[in-house]
Design a protein around this motif. Structure first.
Motif, PDB file in Angstrom:
ATOM      1  N   ASN A  94       0.741  -1.014   0.009  1.00 12.38           N
ATOM      2  CA  ASN A  94      -0.043   0.098   0.095  1.00 12.38           C
ATOM      3  C   ASN A  94       0.634   1.145  -0.103  1.00 12.38           C
ATOM      4  O   ASN A  94       0.265   2.306   0.253  1.00 12.38           O
ATOM      5  N   ILE A  95       2.145   1.176  -0.315  1.00  7.46           N
ATOM      6  CA  ILE A  95       2.781   2.356  -0.629  1.00  7.46           C
ATOM      7  C   ILE A  95       3.580   2.375  -1.926  1.00  7.46           C
ATOM      8  O   ILE A  95       4.283   1.471  -2.345  1.00  7.46           O
ATOM      9  N   LYS A  96       3.519   3.480  -2.605  1.00  9.62           N
ATOM     10  CA  LYS A  96       3.819   3.462  -4.069  1.00  9.62           C
ATOM     11  C   LYS A  96       4.312   4.831  -4.063  1.00  9.62           C
ATOM     12  O   LYS A  96       4.296   5.574  -3.368  1.00  9.62           O
ATOM     13  N   LEU A  97       5.105   4.878  -5.395  1.00 10.08           N
ATOM     14  CA  LEU A  97       6.008   6.219  -5.903  1.00 10.08           C
ATOM     15  C   LEU A  97       5.470   6.565  -7.187  1.00 10.08           C
ATOM     16  O   LEU A  97       4.982   5.841  -8.033  1.00 10.08           O
ATOM     17  N   LEU A  98       5.583   7.892  -7.351  1.00  9.77           N
ATOM     18  CA  LEU A  98       5.153   8.291  -8.453  1.00  9.77           C
ATOM     19  C   LEU A  98       6.152   9.738  -9.045  1.00  9.77           C
ATOM     20  O   LEU A  98       5.903  10.472  -8.441  1.00  9.77           O
ATOM     21  N   SER A  99       6.827   9.518 -10.018  1.00 10.61           N
ATOM     22  CA  SER A  99       7.513  10.597 -10.537  1.00 10.61           C
ATOM     23  C   SER A  99       7.225  11.118 -11.986  1.00 10.61           C
ATOM     24  O   SER A  99       7.006  10.257 -12.905  1.00 10.61           O
ATOM     25  N   HIS A 100       6.908  12.473 -11.911  1.00  8.90           N
ATOM     26  CA  HIS A 100       6.372  13.182 -13.256  1.00  8.90           C
ATOM     27  C   HIS A 100       7.711  13.814 -13.937  1.00  8.90           C
ATOM     28  O   HIS A 100       8.232  14.599 -13.507  1.00  8.90           O
ATOM     29  N   SER A 101       7.623  13.585 -15.089  1.00  6.28           N
ATOM     30  CA  SER A 101       8.816  14.244 -16.065  1.00  6.28           C
ATOM     31  C   SER A 101       8.222  15.643 -16.165  1.00  6.28           C
ATOM     32  O   SER A 101       7.174  15.643 -16.868  1.00  6.28           O
ATOM     33  N   VAL A 102       9.179  16.798 -15.984  1.00  4.82           N
ATOM     34  CA  VAL A 102       8.636  17.994 -16.480  1.00  4.82           C
ATOM     35  C   VAL A 102       9.343  18.237 -17.875  1.00  4.82           C
ATOM     36  O   VAL A 102       9.210  19.773 -18.180  1.00  4.82           O
ATOM     37  N   MET A 103       9.752  17.186 -18.473  1.00  3.18           N
ATOM     38  CA  MET A 103      10.317  17.795 -19.644  1.00  3.18           C
ATOM     39  C   MET A 103       9.763  16.681 -20.666  1.00  3.18           C
ATOM     40  O   MET A 103      10.637  15.890 -21.140  1.00  3.18           O
ATOM     41  N   PRO A 104       8.521  16.510 -20.788  1.00  2.00           N
ATOM     42  CA  PRO A 104       7.883  15.399 -21.603  1.00  2.00           C
ATOM     43  C   PRO A 104       8.050  15.385 -23.114  1.00  2.00           C
ATOM     44  O   PRO A 104       8.041  14.381 -23.723  1.00  2.00           O
ATOM     45  N   TRP A 105       8.667  16.526 -23.515  1.00  2.03           N
ATOM     46  CA  TRP A 105       8.769  16.725 -24.925  1.00  2.03           C
ATOM     47  C   TRP A 105      10.130  16.023 -25.323  1.00  2.03           C
ATOM     48  O   TRP A 105      10.508  15.505 -26.429  1.00  2.03           O
ATOM     49  N   HIS A 106      10.860  15.489 -24.102  1.00  2.99           N
ATOM     50  CA  HIS A 106      12.247  14.913 -24.264  1.00  2.99           C
ATOM     51  C   HIS A 106      11.987  13.502 -23.723  1.00  2.99           C
ATOM     52  O   HIS A 106      12.571  12.406 -24.328  1.00  2.99           O
TER      53      HIS A 106
END
Length: 213
Positions: free
Chosen positions: A107-119
């Motif tokens: 019940n513990i997860k991680l989530l990393s968003h790319s702030v450079m999705p064009w790359h």
């Protein structure tokens, strides 16, 4: 003159020591975390009023990741990009340490968003995930529409607020924030993901959430 110089140096050293002293830790008896409902991160002890908005992104496996993926889970979110030479390697390293520490916690997860999705395409994220031993079962690296990512960063996680809001809507978001989200989608903590003492505080707070009624 030598005596004056000596006292000046001594005074500077004393000031330096005071400034470098870490903040006091909260007692181990803490049993509940506050809610953070606004971008100024003022802690509120009533029920939360701000939930992470609905989202839909694509992870390193090409799979769709939404709020449903994290429903009923405690998760830690951050923002990064794969070619970042500065803080991102440290953020990734500390996320990896959380992945290892909580590997057996379903019940513990991680989530990393790319702030450079064009790359950061799916293929680029896949290579980055392999290099950093990211396990998709626990940790999603996501890409997608830039406007959607930047909108949820600013208006969902308040991600660029605590370390200086960018001046324009199109400005690049770059933040040290790790955001702790509870099983209902409320923000319950914000931490500097590059500082050891904040990582220790995050660890304690994860365990508080695990046991919170």
């Amino acid at each position: 003159m030598q005596k004056i110089s000596f006292f000046i140096i001594l005074a500077l050293l004393c000031c330096s020591c005071k400034q470098s002293r870490p903040p006091a830790l909260e007692p181990d008896t803490i049993t509940k975390l506050p809610y953070f409902n606004s971008s100024d991160f003022t802690p509120e002890w009533g029920k939360g009023t701000h939930k992470i908005p609905s989202f839909s992104f694509t992870n390193q496996l090409g799979e769709t990741v939404t709020n449903e993926t994290y429903k009923g889970k405690i998760y830690i979110a951050d923002f990064f990009f794969t070619i970042c030479p500065g803080i991102c390697p440290k953020l990734t390293e500390n996320m990896a340490s959380l992945q290892k520490k909580y590997a057996k916690e379903k019940n513990i997860k991680l989530l990393s968003h790319s702030v450079m999705p064009w790359h950061d395409s799916v293929a680029v994220l896949a290579a980055y995930a392999k290099k950093n031993k990211v396990k998709a079962k626990m940790w999603n690296l996501v890409t997608g529409n830039k406007d959607a990512i930047y909108n949820i960063a600013r208006n969902g996680y308040f991600a660029d607020e605590d370390f200086g809001k960018t001046q324009a809507e199109n400005d690049f978001i770059h933040t040290e924030n790790f955001i702790l989200v509870d099983k209902e989608g409320y923000i319950r903590g914000v931490y500097n993901g590059t500082i050891a003492i904040d990582m220790q505080r995050l660890d304690r707070h994860i365990n508080v959430l695990k046991n919170e009624k």
